[in-house]
Design a protein around this motif. Structure first.
Motif, PDB file in Angstrom:
ATOM      1  N   GLU A 199       0.832  -1.199   0.000  1.00 48.40           N
ATOM      2  CA  GLU A 199       0.000   0.000   0.000  1.00 48.40           C
ATOM      3  C   GLU A 199       0.864   1.245   0.000  1.00 48.40           C
ATOM      4  N   ARG A 200       0.436   2.244  -0.727  1.00 46.60           N
ATOM      5  CA  ARG A 200       1.105   3.526  -0.713  1.00 46.60           C
ATOM      6  C   ARG A 200       0.251   4.511   0.068  1.00 46.60           C
ATOM      7  N   SER A 209      -6.204 -10.773  -6.464  1.00 51.23           N
ATOM      8  CA  SER A 209      -5.288  -9.809  -5.854  1.00 51.23           C
ATOM      9  C   SER A 209      -4.207  -9.372  -6.833  1.00 51.23           C
ATOM     10  N   ILE A 210      -3.634 -10.323  -7.531  1.00 51.36           N
ATOM     11  CA  ILE A 210      -2.579  -9.994  -8.510  1.00 51.36           C
ATOM     12  C   ILE A 210      -3.142  -9.112  -9.625  1.00 51.36           C
ATOM     13  N   ALA A 211      -4.353  -9.453 -10.104  1.00 45.00           N
ATOM     14  CA  ALA A 211      -4.966  -8.674 -11.176  1.00 45.00           C
ATOM     15  C   ALA A 211      -5.262  -7.245 -10.730  1.00 45.00           C
ATOM     16  N   LEU A 212      -5.751  -7.090  -9.500  1.00 46.43           N
ATOM     17  CA  LEU A 212      -6.059  -5.749  -8.989  1.00 46.43           C
ATOM     18  C   LEU A 212      -4.794  -4.922  -8.781  1.00 46.43           C
ATOM     19  N   GLN A 213      -3.751  -5.554  -8.269  1.00 51.28           N
ATOM     20  CA  GLN A 213      -2.494  -4.838  -8.085  1.00 51.28           C
ATOM     21  C   GLN A 213      -1.924  -4.381  -9.425  1.00 51.28           C
ATOM     22  N   ALA A 214      -2.095  -5.204 -10.439  1.00 54.54           N
ATOM     23  CA  ALA A 214      -1.621  -4.831 -11.773  1.00 54.54           C
ATOM     24  C   ALA A 214      -2.394  -3.623 -12.317  1.00 54.54           C
ATOM     25  N   GLU A 215      -3.630  -3.433 -11.816  1.00 53.44           N
ATOM     26  CA  GLU A 215      -4.452  -2.294 -12.235  1.00 53.44           C
ATOM     27  C   GLU A 215      -4.242  -1.074 -11.347  1.00 53.44           C
ATOM     28  N   GLY A 216      -3.313  -1.151 -10.396  1.00 53.45           N
ATOM     29  CA  GLY A 216      -3.000   0.001  -9.560  1.00 53.45           C
ATOM     30  C   GLY A 216      -3.678   0.047  -8.214  1.00 53.45           C
ATOM     31  N   PHE A 217      -4.383  -1.028  -7.841  1.00 49.85           N
ATOM     32  CA  PHE A 217      -5.042  -1.065  -6.542  1.00 49.85           C
ATOM     33  C   PHE A 217      -4.137  -1.711  -5.496  1.00 49.85           C
ATOM     34  N   ALA A 218      -4.341  -1.354  -4.245  1.00 53.79           N
ATOM     35  CA  ALA A 218      -3.735  -2.070  -3.128  1.00 53.79           C
ATOM     36  C   ALA A 218      -4.755  -3.095  -2.658  1.00 53.79           C
ATOM     37  N   THR A 219      -4.310  -4.244  -2.175  1.00 53.20           N
ATOM     38  CA  THR A 219      -5.252  -5.286  -1.764  1.00 53.20           C
ATOM     39  C   THR A 219      -4.961  -5.789  -0.359  1.00 53.20           C
ATOM     40  N   ILE A 230     -21.582 -10.345  -8.633  1.00 53.09           N
ATOM     41  CA  ILE A 230     -21.058 -10.982  -9.841  1.00 53.09           C
ATOM     42  C   ILE A 230     -21.148 -12.486  -9.620  1.00 53.09           C
ATOM     43  N   THR A 231     -21.619 -13.216 -10.629  1.00 51.24           N
ATOM     44  CA  THR A 231     -21.747 -14.662 -10.495  1.00 51.24           C
ATOM     45  C   THR A 231     -20.472 -15.369 -10.935  1.00 51.24           C
ATOM     46  N   LYS A 232     -20.155 -16.453 -10.216  1.00 51.48           N
ATOM     47  CA  LYS A 232     -19.020 -17.296 -10.573  1.00 51.48           C
ATOM     48  C   LYS A 232     -19.457 -18.335 -11.607  1.00 51.48           C
ATOM     49  N   PRO A 233     -18.571 -18.718 -12.527  1.00 49.60           N
ATOM     50  CA  PRO A 233     -17.230 -18.166 -12.758  1.00 49.60           C
ATOM     51  C   PRO A 233     -17.337 -16.772 -13.371  1.00 49.60           C
ATOM     52  N   PHE A 234     -16.396 -15.912 -13.056  1.00 56.36           N
ATOM     53  CA  PHE A 234     -16.492 -14.536 -13.503  1.00 56.36           C
ATOM     54  C   PHE A 234     -15.228 -14.108 -14.253  1.00 56.36           C
ATOM     55  N   SER A 235     -15.382 -13.076 -15.054  1.00 52.71           N
ATOM     56  CA  SER A 235     -14.268 -12.490 -15.793  1.00 52.71           C
ATOM     57  C   SER A 235     -13.568 -11.475 -14.902  1.00 52.71           C
ATOM     58  N   LEU A 236     -12.242 -11.550 -14.825  1.00 51.51           N
ATOM     59  CA  LEU A 236     -11.485 -10.563 -14.049  1.00 51.51           C
ATOM     60  C   LEU A 236     -11.709  -9.159 -14.610  1.00 51.51           C
ATOM     61  N   ARG A 237     -11.830  -9.075 -15.922  1.00 48.82           N
ATOM     62  CA  ARG A 237     -12.072  -7.765 -16.530  1.00 48.82           C
ATOM     63  C   ARG A 237     -13.401  -7.186 -16.064  1.00 48.82           C
ATOM     64  N   LEU A 238     -14.430  -8.045 -15.977  1.00 50.89           N
ATOM     65  CA  LEU A 238     -15.731  -7.583 -15.504  1.00 50.89           C
ATOM     66  C   LEU A 238     -15.658  -7.150 -14.049  1.00 50.89           C
ATOM     67  N   LEU A 239     -15.000  -7.934 -13.199  1.00 49.35           N
ATOM     68  CA  LEU A 239     -14.883  -7.588 -11.791  1.00 49.35           C
ATOM     69  C   LEU A 239     -14.176  -6.251 -11.622  1.00 49.35           C
ATOM     70  N   ILE A 240     -13.085  -6.041 -12.328  1.00 53.97           N
ATOM     71  CA  ILE A 240     -12.339  -4.786 -12.220  1.00 53.97           C
ATOM     72  C   ILE A 240     -13.199  -3.616 -12.706  1.00 53.97           C
ATOM     73  N   ALA A 241     -13.963  -3.834 -13.787  1.00 54.58           N
ATOM     74  CA  ALA A 241     -14.839  -2.774 -14.291  1.00 54.58           C
ATOM     75  C   ALA A 241     -15.906  -2.423 -13.265  1.00 54.58           C
ATOM     76  N   ARG A 242     -16.481  -3.447 -12.611  1.00 55.61           N
ATOM     77  CA  ARG A 242     -17.508  -3.195 -11.591  1.00 55.61           C
ATOM     78  C   ARG A 242     -16.904  -2.462 -10.385  1.00 55.61           C
ATOM     79  N   ILE A 243     -15.690  -2.831 -10.000  1.00 55.84           N
ATOM     80  CA  ILE A 243     -15.019  -2.165  -8.881  1.00 55.84           C
ATOM     81  C   ILE A 243     -14.790  -0.692  -9.210  1.00 55.84           C
ATOM     82  N   ARG A 244     -14.287  -0.416 -10.393  1.00 59.98           N
ATOM     83  CA  ARG A 244     -14.051   0.982 -10.789  1.00 59.98           C
ATOM     84  C   ARG A 244     -15.358   1.762 -10.837  1.00 59.98           C
ATOM     85  N   ALA A 245     -16.424   1.137 -11.361  1.00 65.74           N
ATOM     86  CA  ALA A 245     -17.716   1.817 -11.452  1.00 65.74           C
ATOM     87  C   ALA A 245     -18.258   2.152 -10.072  1.00 65.74           C
TER      88      ALA A 245
END
Length: 250
Positions: free
Chosen positions: A10-11, A33-43, A114-129
């Protein structure tokens, strides 16, 4: 990755947002967690609801993602406990076979699912929204043009302050989640005008591709319940069967 680990890289400065992930599936925790960190989030990651509750209450993240099916304390109970203390934005992860859990999740205050199985891209988009909806979008979102909070709305006994996320009914506070607030705001902006479920979902989920009709019904039911906890005769949200909902000014 260690269980119930605190902040990962975390910064303290900047617009880096912290996301709490709660799931008893370690593979999901690691991958997300890895996907979110790659998008600039802390987890922060937790595989146990009880430990997550303690950590979230002591040091709240900006948003949380809860799995529903967990041992010891499931996601429903975790959200119920969190809602006793805060309006933390929460996204539920559900399986396709758990429609009842999904609806009950909205009943206890989830903002999205979000229903499983889910797309990481969709999850990240929902988080940003969802972060944009609570005014916590990143600089990237700001550059894209995040909406500013609207003006204070006063309709009879109702007063809504979007900038402060405050709702008052007869001078008594009513605690709403982000999604509930946006739905009520859409209704209160034009008293007497019927808003369809699709229109209300567009107001509450402007970045989502699809949200089920029963979602808005669950949110409306919970909004009514919250207002009736301060005024048992509350009836300002009217149902027009087959058409939608409206707000009765007065």
């Amino acid at each position: 990755m260690q269980e119930e680990q605190a902040t990962v890289e975390e910064r303290a400065a900047g617009d880096r947002r912290t996301i709490a992930l709660v799931d008893d599936d370690r593979n999901i925790l690691t991958t997300v967690s890895i996907a979110l960190q790659a998008e600039g989030f802390a987890t922060r990651v937790y595989s146990d609801g009880e430990a997550a509750l303690k950590a979230i209450c002591e040091n709240p993240p900006d948003l949380a993602v809860f799995d529903i099916k967990m041992p010891r304390m499931d996601g429903i109970e975790l959200l119920r406990r969190v809602r006793e203390r805060s309006a933390l934005p929460v996204i539920f992860l559900t399986s396709k076979d758990d429609e009842g859990d999904e609806e009950f999740g909205f009943e206890v205050g989830a903002d999205d699912y979000i229903t499983k199985p889910f797309s990481l891209r969709l999850l990240i988009a929902r988080i940003r929204a969802l972060l944009r909806r609570v005014g916590l979008g990143t600089s990237e979102d700001t550059a894209a043009g995040s909406p500013e909070p609207g003006p204070v709305i006063e309709r009879g006994r109702l007063r809504m302050d979007p900038a402060r996320h405050q709702v008052m009914w007869e001078e008594r506070p009513v605690s709403l989640t982000v999604t509930e607030f946006l739905i009520l705001e859409a209704l209160a902006q034009r008293p007497g005008v019927i808003k369809s479920r699709n229109q209300l979902m567009d107001a509450a989920y402007p970045d989502d591709v699809f949200v089920d009709d029963r979602t808005v019904d669950s949110h409306i039911k919970r909004i009514r319940r919250k207002f009736r906890s301060v005024d048992r005769n509350f009836g300002a949200i009217e149902t027009l069967y087959g058409a939608g909902y409206s707000f009765a000014d007065g």
